[in-house]
Design an enzyme around this catalytic site. Structure first.
Site, PDB file in Angstrom:
ATOM      1  N   GLU A  34       0.930  -1.252   0.021  1.00 55.62           N
ATOM      2  CA  GLU A  34       0.025  -0.025  -0.012  1.00 55.62           C
ATOM      3  C   GLU A  34       0.817   1.156  -0.108  1.00 55.62           C
ATOM      4  O   GLU A  34       0.625   2.168  -0.851  1.00 55.62           O
ATOM      5  CB  GLU A  34      -0.753   0.071   1.273  1.00 55.62           C
ATOM      6  CG  GLU A  34      -1.733  -1.198   1.219  1.00 55.62           C
ATOM      7  CD  GLU A  34      -2.876  -0.881   2.393  1.00 55.62           C
ATOM      8  OE1 GLU A  34      -2.874   0.159   3.174  1.00 55.62           O
ATOM      9  OE2 GLU A  34      -3.675  -1.955   2.758  1.00 55.62           O
ATOM     10  N   SER A  94      -9.099   0.350   7.531  1.00 61.46           N
ATOM     11  CA  SER A  94      -9.568  -0.301   6.265  1.00 61.46           C
ATOM     12  C   SER A  94      -9.505  -1.742   6.696  1.00 61.46           C
ATOM     13  O   SER A  94      -8.323  -2.349   7.249  1.00 61.46           O
ATOM     14  CB  SER A  94      -8.574  -0.141   4.979  1.00 61.46           C
ATOM     15  OG  SER A  94      -8.664  -1.195   4.213  1.00 61.46           O
ATOM     16  N   ASP A 151      -8.623   0.455   0.483  1.00 64.25           N
ATOM     17  CA  ASP A 151      -7.418   0.571   1.066  1.00 64.25           C
ATOM     18  C   ASP A 151      -6.768   1.857   0.858  1.00 64.25           C
ATOM     19  O   ASP A 151      -6.033   2.544   1.836  1.00 64.25           O
ATOM     20  CB  ASP A 151      -6.250  -0.516   0.713  1.00 64.25           C
ATOM     21  CG  ASP A 151      -6.745  -1.837   1.207  1.00 64.25           C
ATOM     22  OD1 ASP A 151      -7.219  -2.234   2.179  1.00 64.25           O
ATOM     23  OD2 ASP A 151      -6.659  -3.075   0.246  1.00 64.25           O
ATOM     24  N   GLU A 181      -8.379  -1.226  -3.732  1.00 64.81           N
ATOM     25  CA  GLU A 181      -8.248  -2.464  -3.087  1.00 64.81           C
ATOM     26  C   GLU A 181      -6.939  -2.958  -3.332  1.00 64.81           C
ATOM     27  O   GLU A 181      -6.585  -3.442  -4.679  1.00 64.81           O
ATOM     28  CB  GLU A 181      -9.262  -3.347  -3.291  1.00 64.81           C
ATOM     29  CG  GLU A 181      -9.057  -4.761  -2.391  1.00 64.81           C
ATOM     30  CD  GLU A 181      -9.409  -4.617  -0.833  1.00 64.81           C
ATOM     31  OE1 GLU A 181      -9.939  -3.702  -0.381  1.00 64.81           O
ATOM     32  OE2 GLU A 181      -9.010  -5.678  -0.122  1.00 64.81           O
TER      33      GLU A 181
END
Lengths: 129, 129
Positions: A11, A31, A40, A53
């Site tokens: 991420e 999240s 996310d 995501e």
């Protein structure tokens, strides 16, 4: 590295990719733990907005639960963004799919393969055009 | 309650207000700790997007550092959102200001008073119109 740590690292990697390319991007707090349909990451450049995501995997494919995929689609609709499934394969990088085009397996899940990403996925450069 | 806990509670209150009114809203992870210009909340309904800095106070006024205010303005510009300063006064509720209209004090900070919010602030109902 735990699955969670691998996910967080991915991420952050994607977040910085967006910033380096003059997009704004944030990680969503909670999240996966808040009882609301949240993605996310959120990214935007004033013209396009993505509700993302992320999945980071070492193998050739990943099963996904429809609930989580549907959450991102639902959030994107309410917020006003395009839903995006960002898949990171070790040593192969990022691929971006529209989660609305996924087809369910016999067991009612989604199975996202590397071949599907090669065939249908966009690369990062296409995402930020 | 610590200042941080009071702030978190206010953020969650505002987040749920947006959801109850069919807007999507998320809390930003690491707001206040990541080295990127991020707001506390992002809200959107497919037509409007807000990048929100929240403050919850008991007193009649609050000093704000220009750096944090400017971060929200900067993020909003890059991401494609309207910058919003959401002020919550105990027993008086929420007021919403455009942080770009704030005027600096002699000591180069911003001082947001309850009177300023009464005069220039919007109520939540106006924000979600």
């Amino acid at each position: 590295m735990t699955t969670k740590a691998k996910g967080s690292r991915a991420e952050r990697e994607l977040l910085h990719l967006f910033w380096k390319n003059s997009w704004g991007c944030i990680r969503v707090a909670g999240s996966g733990s808040v009882p609301l349909p949240v993605p996310d990451l959120l990214a935007g450049n004033g013209k396009k907005w993505y509700a993302i995501e992320c999945k980071s995997i070492g193998s050739q494919s990943k099963f996904l639960y429809p609930e989580k995929v549907n959450e991102v689609i639902e959030f994107a609709k309410v917020f006003g963004a395009e839903p995006v499934l960002a898949m990171r394969f070790d040593h192969k990088g990022w691929f971006f799919l529209d989660p609305r085009m996924l087809e369910k397996t016999k067991s009612d899940n989604y199975n996202v393969t590397y071949n599907l990403c090669l065939e249908k996925g966009k690369k990062f450069e296409e995402m930020i055009k």
